[in-house]
Scaffold this active site. Structure first.
Site, PDB file in Angstrom:
ATOM      1  N   LYS A  23      64.926  45.767  64.175  1.00 22.52           N
ATOM      2  CA  LYS A  23      64.597  47.215  65.051  1.00 22.52           C
ATOM      3  C   LYS A  23      66.038  47.884  64.908  1.00 22.52           C
ATOM      4  CE  LYS A  23      65.844  44.194  69.088  1.00 22.52           C
ATOM      5  NZ  LYS A  23      65.917  42.777  67.881  1.00 22.52           N
ATOM      6  N   ARG A  76      65.788  43.657  78.091  1.00 22.83           N
ATOM      7  CA  ARG A  76      65.995  42.409  77.205  1.00 22.83           C
ATOM      8  C   ARG A  76      65.261  40.877  78.622  1.00 22.83           C
ATOM      9  NH1 ARG A  76      69.780  42.803  72.545  1.00 22.83           N
ATOM     10  NH2 ARG A  76      69.809  40.761  71.659  1.00 22.83           N
ATOM     11  N   ARG A  80      72.625  39.346  56.363  1.00 26.19           N
ATOM     12  CA  ARG A  80      73.403  40.552  56.837  1.00 26.19           C
ATOM     13  C   ARG A  80      74.481  41.109  56.858  1.00 26.19           C
ATOM     14  NH1 ARG A  80      69.931  42.344  62.150  1.00 26.19           N
ATOM     15  NH2 ARG A  80      71.138  40.667  63.504  1.00 26.19           N
ATOM     16  N   ARG A 106      78.477  39.972  61.349  1.00 21.39           N
ATOM     17  CA  ARG A 106      78.537  39.693  62.817  1.00 21.39           C
ATOM     18  C   ARG A 106      79.037  38.105  62.978  1.00 21.39           C
ATOM     19  NH1 ARG A 106      73.595  42.544  65.152  1.00 21.39           N
ATOM     20  NH2 ARG A 106      73.589  40.480  67.017  1.00 21.39           N
ATOM     21  N   ARG A 148      69.789  32.553  70.283  1.00 25.85           N
ATOM     22  CA  ARG A 148      69.285  33.647  70.642  1.00 25.85           C
ATOM     23  C   ARG A 148      67.567  34.130  69.954  1.00 25.85           C
ATOM     24  NH1 ARG A 148      72.598  36.718  65.592  1.00 25.85           N
ATOM     25  NH2 ARG A 148      71.822  38.765  66.170  1.00 25.85           N
TER      26      ARG A 148
HETATM   27  P1  AMP Z   1      71.720  42.678  69.846  1.00 25.70           P
HETATM   28  O1  AMP Z   1      73.212  43.367  68.737  1.00 25.70           O
HETATM   29  O2  AMP Z   1      70.841  43.127  69.921  1.00 25.70           O
HETATM   30  O3  AMP Z   1      71.948  40.878  68.595  1.00 25.70           O
HETATM   31  O4  AMP Z   1      72.817  41.890  70.508  1.00 25.70           O
HETATM   32  C1  AMP Z   1      73.859  41.295  69.972  1.00 25.70           C
HETATM   33  C2  AMP Z   1      74.184  40.194  71.557  1.00 25.70           C
HETATM   34  O5  AMP Z   1      74.553  41.527  72.885  1.00 25.70           O
HETATM   35  C3  AMP Z   1      73.041  39.321  72.442  1.00 25.70           C
HETATM   36  O6  AMP Z   1      72.728  38.430  71.460  1.00 25.70           O
HETATM   37  C4  AMP Z   1      74.343  39.433  73.657  1.00 25.70           C
HETATM   38  O7  AMP Z   1      75.026  38.717  74.169  1.00 25.70           O
HETATM   39  C5  AMP Z   1      74.312  41.009  73.863  1.00 25.70           C
HETATM   40  N1  AMP Z   1      73.001  42.364  74.232  1.00 25.70           N
HETATM   41  C6  AMP Z   1      72.854  42.923  73.709  1.00 25.70           C
HETATM   42  N2  AMP Z   1      72.165  43.375  74.733  1.00 25.70           N
HETATM   43  C7  AMP Z   1      71.686  42.812  75.561  1.00 25.70           C
HETATM   44  C8  AMP Z   1      71.083  42.864  76.231  1.00 25.70           C
HETATM   45  N3  AMP Z   1      69.973  43.950  76.542  1.00 25.70           N
HETATM   46  N4  AMP Z   1      70.669  42.128  77.833  1.00 25.70           N
HETATM   47  C9  AMP Z   1      71.928  41.042  77.878  1.00 25.70           C
HETATM   48  N5  AMP Z   1      72.797  40.717  76.101  1.00 25.70           N
HETATM   49  C10 AMP Z   1      72.167  41.297  75.731  1.00 25.70           C
END
Ligand code: AMP
Length: 218
Positions: free
Chosen positions: A13, A88, A127, A161, A172
């Site tokens: 994404k 989400r 990554r 990360r 996740r």
């Molecule tokens: P991402 O970078 O999108 O993989 O997000 C990393 C982490 O941020 C996720 O594993 C969640 O802990 C938190 N996070 C990001 N976006 C959301 C969301 N829309 N709702 C809840 N937690 C989020």
């Protein structure tokens, strides 16, 4: 163009969103990036979110809904946006619907990137990004031409990360299938869902995403 990129962690994404930003000249709104920034700056939101993010679970709906609502009010969203990693949960999707209705910003499209679970783990565990400009790389699929220097800005500092490890990835993925996957049906029922095979190379997936978006615009 107002769109959501939907798909599990590692589906691509963020990578696809960055390419779309350049092409359509609209911003990428990544709640993950916004939360990581809040964590780095140790804001109130960041302090609440840090441990949850490190565990791989989801941050509360109230927190992310508020961040997104504020972000959508910025001038650069006037011509559109790409939501990456939001919504989400069904709760977030409903909140987003109300927000967009109030702001008179109807969604054009929800693109779901479909990728096998095995590929997701491989993509996520390899990554890394440039610490200075944020350019994304991968140990196996996209190394910088000179492994010690960012292709884009020349920085020699890279970062990974803390939640990109096999154990957190399992949590996740569970969160994705339990909380986020129901959004596929949710947007399908609203006639907004378009599916794209996310298993190919970055450029090929990008072409398919653009085909879908260009058809939506017609
Ligand atoms: P991402 O970078 O999108 O993989 O997000 C990393 C982490 O941020 C996720 O594993 C969640 O802990 C938190 N996070 C990001 N976006 C959301 C969301 N829309 N709702 C809840 N937690 C989020």
């Amino acid at each position: 163009m107002r769109l959501i990129l939907l798909g599990p962690p590692g589906a691509g994404k963020g990578t696809q969103a960055k390419l779309l930003v350049d092409h359509y000249d609209i911003p990428q709104l990544s709640t993950g990036d916004m939360l990581r920034e809040a964590v780095a700056e140790e804001t109130e939101v960041g302090l609440k979110a840090k441990a949850v993010m490190e565990s791989g679970k989801l941050v509360s709906d109230d927190i992310v809904n508020a961040i997104v609502s504020d972000r959508l009010d910025k001038d650069d969203c006037a011509n559109g946006f790409i939501l990456d990693g939001y919504p989400r949960t069904l709760e977030q999707a409903d909140s987003l619907g109300s927000m967009l209705e109030k702001k008179s910003m109807p969604l054009d499209c929800v693109v779901e990137l479909e990728v096998d679970d095995d590929a997701l783990v491989e993509r996520v565990s390899g990554r890394f990004t440039c610490a200075k400009c944020g350019e994304g790389y991968h140990d196996k699929f996209k190394m910088p031409a000179n492994p010690e220097k960012c292709d884009r800005c020349g920085s020699q500092e890279f970062k990974r990360r803390p939640d990109d490890n096999a154990e957190t990835m399992r949590v996740r993925l569970q969160a994705y299938y339990k909380e986020t996957a129901p959004l596929v049906g949710y947007y399908y029922a609203k006639h907004l869902l378009r599916r794209v095979d996310g298993m190919g190379e970055i450029g090929t997936v990008q072409e398919h995403v653009r085909d879908v978006l260009d058809k939506t615009r017609k």
